[in-house]
Design a protein around this motif. Structure first.
Motif, PDB file in Angstrom:
ATOM      1  N   ASP A 316       0.849  -1.190   0.000  1.00 47.57           N
ATOM      2  CA  ASP A 316       0.000   0.000   0.000  1.00 47.57           C
ATOM      3  C   ASP A 316       0.888   1.245   0.000  1.00 47.57           C
ATOM      4  O   ASP A 316       1.621   1.514   0.963  1.00 47.57           O
ATOM      5  CB  ASP A 316      -0.922  -0.018   1.220  1.00 47.57           C
ATOM      6  CG  ASP A 316      -1.960   1.088   1.165  1.00 47.57           C
ATOM      7  OD1 ASP A 316      -2.025   1.798   0.129  1.00 47.57           O
ATOM      8  OD2 ASP A 316      -2.712   1.251   2.153  1.00 47.57           O
ATOM      9  N   ALA A 317       0.832   1.976  -1.103  1.00 48.26           N
ATOM     10  CA  ALA A 317       1.664   3.181  -1.225  1.00 48.26           C
ATOM     11  C   ALA A 317       1.029   4.405  -0.586  1.00 48.26           C
ATOM     12  O   ALA A 317       1.714   5.422  -0.369  1.00 48.26           O
ATOM     13  CB  ALA A 317       1.944   3.460  -2.704  1.00 48.26           C
ATOM     14  N   LYS A 318      -0.272   4.373  -0.293  1.00 50.56           N
ATOM     15  CA  LYS A 318      -0.965   5.542   0.234  1.00 50.56           C
ATOM     16  C   LYS A 318      -0.976   5.597   1.752  1.00 50.56           C
ATOM     17  O   LYS A 318      -1.367   6.625   2.312  1.00 50.56           O
ATOM     18  CB  LYS A 318      -2.406   5.563  -0.284  1.00 50.56           C
ATOM     19  CG  LYS A 318      -2.513   5.645  -1.792  1.00 50.56           C
ATOM     20  CD  LYS A 318      -3.963   5.649  -2.222  1.00 50.56           C
ATOM     21  CE  LYS A 318      -4.085   5.722  -3.743  1.00 50.56           C
ATOM     22  NZ  LYS A 318      -5.510   5.717  -4.186  1.00 50.56           N
ATOM     23  N   THR A 319      -0.594   4.521   2.411  1.00 53.23           N
ATOM     24  CA  THR A 319      -0.651   4.518   3.861  1.00 53.23           C
ATOM     25  C   THR A 319       0.459   5.374   4.455  1.00 53.23           C
ATOM     26  O   THR A 319       1.558   5.506   3.898  1.00 53.23           O
ATOM     27  CB  THR A 319      -0.524   3.067   4.381  1.00 53.23           C
ATOM     28  OG1 THR A 319      -0.602   3.076   5.806  1.00 53.23           O
ATOM     29  CG2 THR A 319       0.795   2.452   3.960  1.00 53.23           C
ATOM     30  N   THR A 320       0.144   5.970   5.583  1.00 57.06           N
ATOM     31  CA  THR A 320       1.138   6.763   6.310  1.00 57.06           C
ATOM     32  C   THR A 320       1.792   5.976   7.445  1.00 57.06           C
ATOM     33  O   THR A 320       2.688   6.493   8.109  1.00 57.06           O
ATOM     34  CB  THR A 320       0.467   8.021   6.890  1.00 57.06           C
ATOM     35  OG1 THR A 320      -0.632   7.628   7.725  1.00 57.06           O
ATOM     36  CG2 THR A 320      -0.045   8.914   5.765  1.00 57.06           C
ATOM     37  N   LEU A 321       1.343   4.756   7.641  1.00 56.60           N
ATOM     38  CA  LEU A 321       1.922   3.920   8.689  1.00 56.60           C
ATOM     39  C   LEU A 321       3.272   3.389   8.230  1.00 56.60           C
ATOM     40  O   LEU A 321       3.502   3.155   7.042  1.00 56.60           O
ATOM     41  CB  LEU A 321       0.977   2.763   9.028  1.00 56.60           C
ATOM     42  CG  LEU A 321      -0.393   3.139   9.601  1.00 56.60           C
ATOM     43  CD1 LEU A 321      -1.239   1.889   9.791  1.00 56.60           C
ATOM     44  CD2 LEU A 321      -0.230   3.888  10.911  1.00 56.60           C
ATOM     45  N   PRO A 322       4.191   3.187   9.134  1.00 55.26           N
ATOM     46  CA  PRO A 322       5.498   2.643   8.736  1.00 55.26           C
ATOM     47  C   PRO A 322       5.364   1.188   8.285  1.00 55.26           C
ATOM     48  O   PRO A 322       4.530   0.427   8.788  1.00 55.26           O
ATOM     49  CB  PRO A 322       6.335   2.772  10.016  1.00 55.26           C
ATOM     50  CG  PRO A 322       5.338   2.800  11.129  1.00 55.26           C
ATOM     51  CD  PRO A 322       4.117   3.470  10.584  1.00 55.26           C
ATOM     52  N   ARG A 323       6.205   0.848   7.333  1.00 58.75           N
ATOM     53  CA  ARG A 323       6.204  -0.508   6.794  1.00 58.75           C
ATOM     54  C   ARG A 323       7.646  -0.998   6.696  1.00 58.75           C
ATOM     55  O   ARG A 323       8.554  -0.240   6.333  1.00 58.75           O
ATOM     56  CB  ARG A 323       5.553  -0.543   5.408  1.00 58.75           C
ATOM     57  CG  ARG A 323       4.043  -0.368   5.424  1.00 58.75           C
ATOM     58  CD  ARG A 323       3.382  -1.602   6.003  1.00 58.75           C
ATOM     59  NE  ARG A 323       1.925  -1.463   6.070  1.00 58.75           N
ATOM     60  CZ  ARG A 323       1.251  -1.146   7.160  1.00 58.75           C
ATOM     61  NH1 ARG A 323       1.901  -0.853   8.278  1.00 58.75           N
ATOM     62  NH2 ARG A 323      -0.067  -1.069   7.156  1.00 58.75           N
ATOM     63  N   PRO A 324       7.893  -2.271   6.973  1.00 58.97           N
ATOM     64  CA  PRO A 324       9.265  -2.792   6.882  1.00 58.97           C
ATOM     65  C   PRO A 324       9.634  -3.115   5.436  1.00 58.97           C
ATOM     66  O   PRO A 324       8.759  -3.424   4.609  1.00 58.97           O
ATOM     67  CB  PRO A 324       9.200  -4.065   7.724  1.00 58.97           C
ATOM     68  CG  PRO A 324       7.792  -4.534   7.555  1.00 58.97           C
ATOM     69  CD  PRO A 324       6.944  -3.292   7.446  1.00 58.97           C
ATOM     70  N   PRO A 325      10.903  -3.040   5.081  1.00 59.41           N
ATOM     71  CA  PRO A 325      11.310  -3.541   3.758  1.00 59.41           C
ATOM     72  C   PRO A 325      11.167  -5.059   3.706  1.00 59.41           C
ATOM     73  O   PRO A 325      11.244  -5.746   4.733  1.00 59.41           O
ATOM     74  CB  PRO A 325      12.770  -3.095   3.658  1.00 59.41           C
ATOM     75  CG  PRO A 325      13.215  -2.935   5.067  1.00 59.41           C
ATOM     76  CD  PRO A 325      12.026  -2.493   5.850  1.00 59.41           C
ATOM     77  N   VAL A 326      10.955  -5.560   2.520  1.00 61.09           N
ATOM     78  CA  VAL A 326      10.658  -6.981   2.326  1.00 61.09           C
ATOM     79  C   VAL A 326      11.823  -7.628   1.587  1.00 61.09           C
ATOM     80  O   VAL A 326      12.404  -7.029   0.668  1.00 61.09           O
ATOM     81  CB  VAL A 326       9.335  -7.167   1.548  1.00 61.09           C
ATOM     82  CG1 VAL A 326       8.976  -8.646   1.444  1.00 61.09           C
ATOM     83  CG2 VAL A 326       8.205  -6.405   2.225  1.00 61.09           C
ATOM     84  N   LEU A 327      12.152  -8.844   1.996  1.00 61.38           N
ATOM     85  CA  LEU A 327      13.190  -9.623   1.329  1.00 61.38           C
ATOM     86  C   LEU A 327      12.615 -10.980   0.960  1.00 61.38           C
ATOM     87  O   LEU A 327      12.193 -11.748   1.833  1.00 61.38           O
ATOM     88  CB  LEU A 327      14.411  -9.797   2.250  1.00 61.38           C
ATOM     89  CG  LEU A 327      15.516 -10.727   1.732  1.00 61.38           C
ATOM     90  CD1 LEU A 327      16.118 -10.206   0.438  1.00 61.38           C
ATOM     91  CD2 LEU A 327      16.601 -10.925   2.792  1.00 61.38           C
ATOM     92  N   PHE A 328      12.568 -11.267  -0.346  1.00 61.97           N
ATOM     93  CA  PHE A 328      12.146 -12.570  -0.855  1.00 61.97           C
ATOM     94  C   PHE A 328      13.384 -13.308  -1.356  1.00 61.97           C
ATOM     95  O   PHE A 328      14.146 -12.759  -2.170  1.00 61.97           O
ATOM     96  CB  PHE A 328      11.146 -12.422  -2.006  1.00 61.97           C
ATOM     97  CG  PHE A 328       9.787 -11.953  -1.589  1.00 61.97           C
ATOM     98  CD1 PHE A 328       8.825 -12.852  -1.154  1.00 61.97           C
ATOM     99  CD2 PHE A 328       9.465 -10.606  -1.614  1.00 61.97           C
ATOM    100  CE1 PHE A 328       7.563 -12.417  -0.775  1.00 61.97           C
ATOM    101  CE2 PHE A 328       8.215 -10.157  -1.241  1.00 61.97           C
ATOM    102  CZ  PHE A 328       7.262 -11.070  -0.813  1.00 61.97           C
ATOM    103  N   THR A 329      13.581 -14.519  -0.900  1.00 60.83           N
ATOM    104  CA  THR A 329      14.693 -15.344  -1.371  1.00 60.83           C
ATOM    105  C   THR A 329      14.124 -16.665  -1.904  1.00 60.83           C
ATOM    106  O   THR A 329      13.263 -17.284  -1.264  1.00 60.83           O
ATOM    107  CB  THR A 329      15.697 -15.627  -0.243  1.00 60.83           C
ATOM    108  OG1 THR A 329      15.010 -16.184   0.881  1.00 60.83           O
ATOM    109  CG2 THR A 329      16.400 -14.348   0.165  1.00 60.83           C
ATOM    110  N   ILE A 330      14.633 -17.073  -3.055  1.00 59.04           N
ATOM    111  CA  ILE A 330      14.153 -18.281  -3.738  1.00 59.04           C
ATOM    112  C   ILE A 330      15.362 -19.117  -4.106  1.00 59.04           C
ATOM    113  O   ILE A 330      16.286 -18.625  -4.766  1.00 59.04           O
ATOM    114  CB  ILE A 330      13.346 -17.925  -5.010  1.00 59.04           C
ATOM    115  CG1 ILE A 330      12.225 -16.937  -4.688  1.00 59.04           C
ATOM    116  CG2 ILE A 330      12.776 -19.188  -5.648  1.00 59.04           C
ATOM    117  CD1 ILE A 330      11.618 -16.298  -5.926  1.00 59.04           C
ATOM    118  N   ASP A 331      15.366 -20.364  -3.700  1.00 58.20           N
ATOM    119  CA  ASP A 331      16.444 -21.286  -4.053  1.00 58.20           C
ATOM    120  C   ASP A 331      15.894 -22.330  -5.031  1.00 58.20           C
ATOM    121  O   ASP A 331      14.875 -22.968  -4.753  1.00 58.20           O
ATOM    122  CB  ASP A 331      16.997 -21.981  -2.812  1.00 58.20           C
ATOM    123  CG  ASP A 331      18.416 -22.480  -3.017  1.00 58.20           C
ATOM    124  OD1 ASP A 331      18.876 -22.462  -4.170  1.00 58.20           O
ATOM    125  OD2 ASP A 331      19.060 -22.885  -2.038  1.00 58.20           O
ATOM    126  N   GLY A 332      16.578 -22.499  -6.160  1.00 58.85           N
ATOM    127  CA  GLY A 332      16.093 -23.411  -7.194  1.00 58.85           C
ATOM    128  C   GLY A 332      15.151 -22.716  -8.152  1.00 58.85           C
ATOM    129  O   GLY A 332      14.004 -23.148  -8.356  1.00 58.85           O
TER     130      GLY A 332
END
Length: 503
Positions: A316-332
């Motif tokens: 959600d780009a419109k929210t003013t609440l703080p959000r954590p960065p996301v890390l997706f890792t895929i093996d294979g």
């Protein structure tokens, strides 16, 4: 004998009149044996069940059959007795799944190994260029988080040392610096594929990226094995009303949410939801924590709607609440870029991108999904268990050629210096997949090669300090080990020096 004597007296006897009388000739009597036979009582025979068969007048098989049938007792079946083989007791049998659990067990410590003096723990600012070429121990909290999301593999040799430690390579330091600068501070999206030869340390580099993410407040999602999503080993359900038909994998999605919750529970409890999610089976009110949102997935059937609600909060780009960065890792990664082993109602194979979870990961890697609060999508290729995927191999080769051309263009004048070296499609081959090419056409390729001689020396010194390597570590030993391992391939280095010690 009595009858014979009586007859002879009658022949010699005289009549009462005094004149002899010749008796009439009698018929020849039977023999003595026949006479005795007639006097002897005839024994009664038991009834014998005789099988009558229709035989011709000249058949020669009736007599042997009748003779054989006389020795068969009615209601009795002949039984051939064989000596049964005796089995020696072998103890308690193997329980179901016990072999698989032993094969996939993860051992991260060895109490018999020596304590390495002066070993430092990996902290938040350590994964930088200044710490390249050093061995850093993973904190216990990070080890628990990595274990929760199944980041460790059974083939890694952590069971030889006192505690799990990793080598901070130059590539690892550069990746950590980009995660810190681009994702955490600039809120950009980093999309990269870690590629390299077999046993080059691609999965270990993913572990280091996840450890850096846990230390710096990233929300980490991890797919430990790509083939678990596409080899038809988990349940799938068609999405009603979707055209073309899409498929949900409820059990795997539920398992992914639970693993993410176990590894990021403390972080999820710090962020609030911006909107209410009343459409869920267990509704979540606005202002609840993201931890409560994931906990609402009580059953596998609730997993995909909860995953969609979680992604709606994070994207959600419109929210003013703080959000954590996301890390997706895929093996294979190669398993996600092909036609899967699942079948539709017409028994046709389903493309992997028609599975909604795989489609979400492919869109995130390809750049179709926007992450306004910063994200990193890292995927690693594998060459130990990989399907034939000519499209992905071609796209990766093209991306490497383009990156080389761009690097040379910065040094030399002429942006088309190596454009002629870019691989092209074979015009006579029809096996290219356009959906796979579209998902990987803009990714960055991080080529992973062998470690340097300085990093090789750091590894050998750490192994010797742990009591595993029983030889002198000098320049000659470092140079010979680095050369014999294919210019510093970590897996080959472990094979030549460590695996011979395992029992």
């Amino acid at each position: 004998m009595a009858s014979v004597a009586k007859c002879s007296r009658r022949l010699l006897s005289r009549s009462t009149t005094g004149t002899s009388q010749i008796l009439p000739i009698r018929t020849k009597t039977a023999s003595l044996a026949a006479s005795l036979h007639t006097i002897r009582p005839i024994p009664t025979q038991r009834p014998v069940s005789v099988i009558f068969t229709a035989t011709s007048s000249f058949s020669t098989s009736a007599a042997p059959r009748a003779k054989t049938a006389q020795h068969v007792r009615a209601g009795k079946q002949t039984q051939v007795s064989r000596k049964k083989k005796k089995f020696a007791p072998r103890g308690k049998p193997i329980s179901p799944g016990e072999r698989k659990a032993y094969r996939k067990r993860i051992v991260l410590s060895n109490n018999n190994a020596l304590v390495v003096p002066g070993l430092e723990e990996l902290a938040q600012p350590d994964a930088t260029a200044a710490s390249a070429g050093r061995i850093m121990a993973l904190p216990d909290v990070v080890v628990d988080q990595l274990r929760a999301i199944e980041a460790f593999k059974p083939t890694q040799n952590f069971n030889l040392f006192r505690r799990p430690s990793l080598l901070v390579r130059s590539e690892t330091a550069a990746l950590a610096e980009r995660l810190q600068r681009q994702v955490l501070h600039e809120k950009k999206t980093l999309r990269a594929v870690i590629d390299g030869e077999r046993l080059a340390g691609k999965s270990t580099m993913l572990q280091q990226a996840m450890a850096h993410g846990f230390l710096n407040g990233f929300l980490v999602f991890h797919v430990p094995e790509g083939h678990e999503l596409t080899t038809a080993c988990t349940e799938y359900v068609a999405v009603s009303g979707s055209d073309p038909v899409q498929y949900i994998q409820p059990n795997y999605t539920h398992h992914l949410l639970l693993a993410t919750l176990a590894a990021n529970g403390e972080l999820l409890g710090k962020f609030k939801t911006a909107q209410a999610h009343d459409q869920l089976a267990n509704p979540v009110a606005a202002g609840s924590t993201l931890l409560d949102l994931i906990n609402s997935a009580k059953e596998p059937d609730h997993a995909w709607p909860v995953f969609q609600a979680l992604m709606a909060e994070l994207l959600d780009a419109k929210t003013t609440l703080p959000r954590p960065p996301v890390l997706f890792t895929i093996d294979g990664l190669a398993h996600l870029m092909r036609i899967s082993d699942y079948r539709n109602t017409a028994y046709e194979r389903i493309h992997a991108h028609d599975l909604v979870l795989v489609r979400f990961l492919a869109d995130a890697l390809g750049g179709a999904t926007r992450f306004p609060h910063g994200a990193a999508i890292l995927a690693a290729t594998t060459y130990g268990n990989v399907p034939n995927n000519p499209t992905m191999d071609l796209v990766l080769a093209q991306r490497r050629a383009e990156q080389t051309a761009a690097a040379e263009a910065e040094v030399e004048a002429g942006p088309d210096a190596t454009s002629s070296n870019k691989p092209k499609q074979d015009p006579y081959f029809r096996g290219y997949d356009e959906r796979v090419a579209a998902a990987m056409r803009t990714v960055e390729v991080l080529s992973l090669k062998g470690v340097s001689k300085t990093e090789t020396r750091a590894l050998l010194e750490y192994w010797a300090a742990s009591g595993v390597l029983r030889q002198r570590v000098d320049e000659r030993a470092v140079l010979s080990s680095w050369t014999l391992s294919g210019n510093g391939v970590v897996g080959e280095l472990e094979r030549s020096l460590l695996l011979s010690l395992q029992v």
